[in-house]
Motif scaffolding. Structure first.
Motif, PDB file in Angstrom:
ATOM      1  N   PRO A  77       0.818  -1.231   0.000  1.00 47.69           N
ATOM      2  CA  PRO A  77       0.000   0.000   0.000  1.00 47.69           C
ATOM      3  C   PRO A  77       0.841   1.265   0.000  1.00 47.69           C
ATOM      4  CG  PRO A  77      -0.852  -1.581   1.594  1.00 47.69           C
ATOM      5  CD  PRO A  77       0.465  -2.117   1.123  1.00 47.69           C
ATOM      6  N   VAL A  78       2.038   1.195   0.596  1.00 49.67           N
ATOM      7  CA  VAL A  78       2.927   2.357   0.586  1.00 49.67           C
ATOM      8  C   VAL A  78       3.348   2.686  -0.837  1.00 49.67           C
ATOM      9  CG1 VAL A  78       5.172   3.237   1.331  1.00 49.67           C
ATOM     10  CG2 VAL A  78       3.768   1.910   2.924  1.00 49.67           C
ATOM     11  N   LEU A 122       6.060  -5.369  -9.775  1.00 48.84           N
ATOM     12  CA  LEU A 122       4.812  -4.835  -9.224  1.00 48.84           C
ATOM     13  C   LEU A 122       4.891  -3.316  -9.080  1.00 48.84           C
ATOM     14  CD1 LEU A 122       3.737  -7.280  -6.346  1.00 48.84           C
ATOM     15  CD2 LEU A 122       2.789  -7.115  -8.644  1.00 48.84           C
ATOM     16  N   GLU A 123       6.023  -2.839  -8.583  1.00 49.01           N
ATOM     17  CA  GLU A 123       6.188  -1.406  -8.372  1.00 49.01           C
ATOM     18  C   GLU A 123       6.158  -0.644  -9.687  1.00 49.01           C
ATOM     19  OE1 GLU A 123       8.985  -2.041  -4.385  1.00 49.01           O
ATOM     20  OE2 GLU A 123       9.896  -1.501  -6.309  1.00 49.01           O
ATOM     21  N   LYS A 169      -3.584  -3.322  -9.915  1.00 52.00           N
ATOM     22  CA  LYS A 169      -4.595  -2.925  -8.939  1.00 52.00           C
ATOM     23  C   LYS A 169      -5.710  -3.962  -8.830  1.00 52.00           C
ATOM     24  CE  LYS A 169      -3.791   2.061  -9.274  1.00 52.00           C
ATOM     25  NZ  LYS A 169      -4.359   3.379  -9.647  1.00 52.00           N
ATOM     26  N   GLU A 170      -6.035  -4.590  -9.950  1.00 54.10           N
ATOM     27  CA  GLU A 170      -7.127  -5.570  -9.959  1.00 54.10           C
ATOM     28  C   GLU A 170      -6.710  -6.941  -9.429  1.00 54.10           C
ATOM     29  OE1 GLU A 170      -9.668  -3.849 -13.792  1.00 54.10           O
ATOM     30  OE2 GLU A 170      -8.429  -5.644 -14.011  1.00 54.10           O
ATOM     31  N   SER A 216      -3.419  -6.050  -5.521  1.00 49.75           N
ATOM     32  CA  SER A 216      -3.548  -5.090  -4.424  1.00 49.75           C
ATOM     33  C   SER A 216      -3.701  -5.831  -3.099  1.00 49.75           C
ATOM     34  CB  SER A 216      -4.743  -4.164  -4.658  1.00 49.75           C
ATOM     35  OG  SER A 216      -5.955  -4.883  -4.571  1.00 49.75           O
ATOM     36  N   MET A 217      -3.304  -5.196  -2.020  1.00 44.21           N
ATOM     37  CA  MET A 217      -3.315  -5.829  -0.706  1.00 44.21           C
ATOM     38  C   MET A 217      -4.709  -6.335  -0.301  1.00 44.21           C
ATOM     39  SD  MET A 217      -1.429  -6.808   1.836  1.00 44.21           S
ATOM     40  CE  MET A 217       0.077  -5.840   1.940  1.00 44.21           C
ATOM     41  N   PRO A 218      -5.790  -5.553  -0.482  1.00 46.95           N
ATOM     42  CA  PRO A 218      -7.111  -6.070  -0.086  1.00 46.95           C
ATOM     43  C   PRO A 218      -7.499  -7.355  -0.815  1.00 46.95           C
ATOM     44  CG  PRO A 218      -7.200  -3.702  -0.402  1.00 46.95           C
ATOM     45  CD  PRO A 218      -5.867  -4.142  -0.915  1.00 46.95           C
ATOM     46  N   ILE A 219      -7.163  -7.454  -2.096  1.00 45.37           N
ATOM     47  CA  ILE A 219      -7.515  -8.639  -2.872  1.00 45.37           C
ATOM     48  C   ILE A 219      -6.718  -9.847  -2.395  1.00 45.37           C
ATOM     49  CG2 ILE A 219      -7.348  -9.676  -5.177  1.00 45.37           C
ATOM     50  CD1 ILE A 219      -8.034  -6.888  -6.296  1.00 45.37           C
TER      51      ILE A 219
END
Length: 226
Positions: A31-32, A139-140, A206-207, A210-213
């Motif tokens: 997320p950072v 990823l970055e 993002k899809e 991402s951390m939430p996924i």
């Protein structure tokens, strides 16, 4: 009691040997990193600037990268990361065979925010590595909407969805200077293609990463196994 792998090739290899207590779960995007990429999103990309981020060792393909860029007119190469002084001297000597000006810049290690800033400003992000697992630097660079040129090793082809015909970046064979040069040249000369690759890669990361996924999938595995 249960195996988690971070790339599809490992998953398929274990499944082919009859191992069924296995799940595929890739590394998540920090997320950072996402926050920093959003912060620097308004920065303009510098024409003909190629960026490398990583350890300055032969197996990262840095020698091939200098050879490839040295044969392209007006290209600047910025190298972020630490390396043995002897290796850096060898690379500087190699660079001088192509042009006398300081067209290759070695910055050493930089803080994370400076790395992301450089990614948001480069014309091409290049990682011609010989071998990888699941490189966070890809990823970055995806998060920063970089036009990416890299190699078809480890999880990189699935990260960039190379085999399904979508434009998320270009993968070439390791140690192939000609392929590497042509790929970088295409990104530098075809602005629409390069921009679409960067935008597609940013959307994909993002899809899918991402951390939430990734966290939701990790919780699902945990609940199912325990």
């Amino acid at each position: 009691t249960h195996i988690i792998v971070i790339d599809r090739s490992s998953y398929d290899a274990l499944m082919s040997h009859g191992i069924v207590n296995i799940d595929y779960l890739p590394n998540p995007l920090s997320p950072v990193t996402e926050s920093l990429a959003n912060q620097y999103a308004s920065l303009s990309r510098q024409d003909n600037m190629v960026l490398f981020v990583g350890h300055i060792v032969k197996t990262k393909g840095i020698f091939e990268l200098i050879e490839a860029c040295g044969e392209l007119p007006d290209v600047k190469l910025k190298v972020l990361g630490m390396g043995n002084a002897t290796v850096v001297e060898e690379l500087q000597s190699l660079a001088s065979r192509y042009r006398e000006d300081d067209w290759v810049e070695f910055t050493g290690n930089l803080p994370a925010e400076d790395v992301i800033s450089e990614m948001c400003q480069c014309a091409v992000f290049a990682l011609p590595t010989y071998t990888e697992g699941f490189p966070n630097v890809i990823l970055e660079s995806m998060t920063c909407a970089c036009p990416i040129v890299t190699t078809c090793v480890g999880a990189i082809p699935e990260m960039l969805d190379i085999h399904n015909g979508e434009n998320y970046g270009i993968c070439v064979a390791p140690q192939d200077v000609r392929e590497l040069r042509l790929a970088i040249s295409r990104m530098l000369t075809d602005a629409d293609y390069a921009k679409s690759c960067g935008a597609n890669a940013q959307k994909r990361v993002k899809e899918m990463y991402s951390m939430p996924i990734i966290w939701e999938r990790m919780c699902e595995i945990w609940d199912r196994v325990y």
